[in-house]
Write a protein that holds these residues in place. Structure first.
Motif, PDB file in Angstrom:
ATOM      1  N   LEU A   1      39.585  42.217  37.702  1.00 54.17           N
ATOM      2  CA  LEU A   1      39.721  41.078  38.602  1.00 54.17           C
ATOM      3  C   LEU A   1      39.786  41.552  40.053  1.00 54.17           C
ATOM      4  N   ALA A   2      40.564  42.625  40.288  1.00 54.81           N
ATOM      5  CA  ALA A   2      40.688  43.159  41.644  1.00 54.81           C
ATOM      6  C   ALA A   2      39.366  43.732  42.131  1.00 54.81           C
ATOM      7  N   GLU A   3      38.675  44.470  41.249  1.00 59.69           N
ATOM      8  CA  GLU A   3      37.392  45.074  41.624  1.00 59.69           C
ATOM      9  C   GLU A   3      36.357  44.017  41.984  1.00 59.69           C
ATOM     10  N   GLU A   4      36.397  42.885  41.284  1.00 61.28           N
ATOM     11  CA  GLU A   4      35.429  41.820  41.525  1.00 61.28           C
ATOM     12  C   GLU A   4      35.855  40.869  42.637  1.00 61.28           C
ATOM     13  N   GLY A   5      37.042  41.123  43.200  1.00 53.57           N
ATOM     14  CA  GLY A   5      37.515  40.279  44.285  1.00 53.57           C
ATOM     15  C   GLY A   5      37.915  38.884  43.850  1.00 53.57           C
ATOM     16  N   VAL A   6      38.311  38.737  42.590  1.00 55.69           N
ATOM     17  CA  VAL A   6      38.745  37.437  42.076  1.00 55.69           C
ATOM     18  C   VAL A   6      40.226  37.254  42.407  1.00 55.69           C
ATOM     19  N   ASP A   7      40.510  36.384  43.346  1.00 54.03           N
ATOM     20  CA  ASP A   7      41.876  36.215  43.839  1.00 54.03           C
ATOM     21  C   ASP A   7      42.568  35.069  43.106  1.00 54.03           C
ATOM     22  N   VAL A   8      42.914  35.331  41.848  1.00 50.93           N
ATOM     23  CA  VAL A   8      43.647  34.356  41.044  1.00 50.93           C
ATOM     24  C   VAL A   8      44.996  34.968  40.678  1.00 50.93           C
ATOM     25  N   PRO A   9      46.104  34.286  40.956  1.00 55.20           N
ATOM     26  CA  PRO A   9      47.415  34.841  40.609  1.00 55.20           C
ATOM     27  C   PRO A   9      47.539  35.078  39.109  1.00 55.20           C
ATOM     28  N   VAL A  10      48.042  36.259  38.739  1.00 58.94           N
ATOM     29  CA  VAL A  10      48.197  36.601  37.325  1.00 58.94           C
ATOM     30  C   VAL A  10      49.679  36.771  36.999  1.00 58.94           C
ATOM     31  N   LEU A  11      50.135  36.031  36.008  1.00 66.70           N
ATOM     32  CA  LEU A  11      51.501  36.145  35.500  1.00 66.70           C
ATOM     33  C   LEU A  11      51.450  36.845  34.148  1.00 66.70           C
ATOM     34  N   VAL A  12      52.021  38.026  34.070  1.00 69.54           N
ATOM     35  CA  VAL A  12      52.055  38.772  32.817  1.00 69.54           C
ATOM     36  C   VAL A  12      53.154  38.202  31.928  1.00 69.54           C
TER      37      VAL A  12
ATOM     38  N   ARG B   1      51.153  47.215  40.109  1.00 72.21           N
ATOM     39  CA  ARG B   1      50.253  47.993  40.966  1.00 72.21           C
ATOM     40  C   ARG B   1      48.801  47.571  40.780  1.00 72.21           C
ATOM     41  N   ALA B   2      48.472  47.084  39.589  1.00 71.70           N
ATOM     42  CA  ALA B   2      47.100  46.646  39.320  1.00 71.70           C
ATOM     43  C   ALA B   2      46.830  45.241  39.859  1.00 71.70           C
ATOM     44  N   GLY B   3      47.883  44.563  40.340  1.00 76.61           N
ATOM     45  CA  GLY B   3      47.653  43.269  40.971  1.00 76.61           C
ATOM     46  C   GLY B   3      48.392  42.079  40.394  1.00 76.61           C
ATOM     47  N   ALA B   4      49.180  42.276  39.327  1.00 78.26           N
ATOM     48  CA  ALA B   4      49.945  41.152  38.779  1.00 78.26           C
ATOM     49  C   ALA B   4      50.943  40.647  39.819  1.00 78.26           C
ATOM     50  N   ARG B   5      51.117  39.348  39.891  1.00 80.19           N
ATOM     51  CA  ARG B   5      52.063  38.769  40.855  1.00 80.19           C
ATOM     52  C   ARG B   5      53.347  38.284  40.197  1.00 80.19           C
ATOM     53  N   GLY B   6      53.402  38.398  38.890  1.00 77.98           N
ATOM     54  CA  GLY B   6      54.609  38.000  38.184  1.00 77.98           C
ATOM     55  C   GLY B   6      54.666  38.649  36.823  1.00 77.98           C
ATOM     56  N   TYR B   7      55.882  38.748  36.259  1.00 79.02           N
ATOM     57  CA  TYR B   7      56.060  39.444  34.989  1.00 79.02           C
ATOM     58  C   TYR B   7      57.241  38.806  34.263  1.00 79.02           C
TER      59      TYR B   7
END
Length: 215
Positions: A69-80, A95-101
């Motif tokens: 998602l980060a490589e493709e520039g897809v800016d969608v919030p990801v909640l693990v 570090r890979a871009g998750a915004r929540g856990y």
């Protein structure tokens, strides 16, 4: 306005159960996927407001999905959302871009609130893992290399904004708490990212925690 969610989990029963619970909480589940590759196809076709992502999946797992998602520039919030209470896995996901856990033992109310927080621009980490996360960050290497010298140049107002961002507040909530316009908060966040050399809010919080500038 309804929050649109995509649920990614390799277990069909889990996906269906999460979908039902989220819909009962008033959220709109617009897609499902059983691994990272399928998730990318769903997100590309119709980007949701939030992706709810499991980490441990066969073939293309959650970390792979976050990186693509980060490589493709897809800016969608990801909640693990995972059953694995693993410090290293948590750090890798952030570090890979998750915004929540969150862990899967979370209540429906807490899960729905977390999804809405991310959709509104906030970040979130389960309280049960926060203390261990801080210790891991402070005892390990910087999340993305050494922090730039400009880290020392954060103003008092920027530090106030950063502390609220670290607590999970959205730009709108920060604006309300500090009696600022939301556009002003967005400008502060952009400046903070630049000064910290961070690619996003989550990475900025990780850097700040590692450098000990949040107190």
């Amino acid at each position: 306005m309804s929050v649109r969610v995509v649920v990614v989990d390799d277990q069909t029963l889990v996906r269906q159960g999460v979908r039902t619970l989220l819909e009962l909480a008033g959220l709109d589940v617009v897609g499902e996927a059983d691994d990272g590759a399928a998730a990318l196809e769903v997100v590309r076709a119709d980007p949701p407001d939030v992706v709810l992502l499991d980490l441990r999946m066969p073939r293309f797992d959650g970390i792979w999905t976050l990186r693509r998602l980060a490589e493709e520039g897809v800016d969608v919030p990801v909640l693990v959302l995972t059953t694995f209470d693993d410090d290293e896995l948590l750090l890798e996901a952030l570090r890979a871009g998750a915004r929540g856990y969150l862990l899967k033992d979370v209540t429906v109310e807490r899960l729905a609130a977390a999804v809405r927080t991310l959709a509104d621009g906030g970040t979130l980490v389960a309280p049960s893992v926060t203390d261990r996360l801080l210790r891991a960050i402070r005892s390990g290497p910087s999340p993305a290399g050494p922090a730039p010298a400009a880290v020392q140049d954060l103003t008092e107002r920027e530090l106030e904004v950063l502390r609220l961002v670290a607590s999970g507040c959205s730009n709108r909530e920060v604006a309300g708490l500090l009696h600022l316009a939301e556009g002003t908060v967005k400008n502060h966040v952009s400046t903070i990212l630049l000064k910290l050399g961070a690619r996003d809010r989550t990475n900025a919080v990780l850097r700040a925690l590692h450098e000990g500038i949040l107190g």
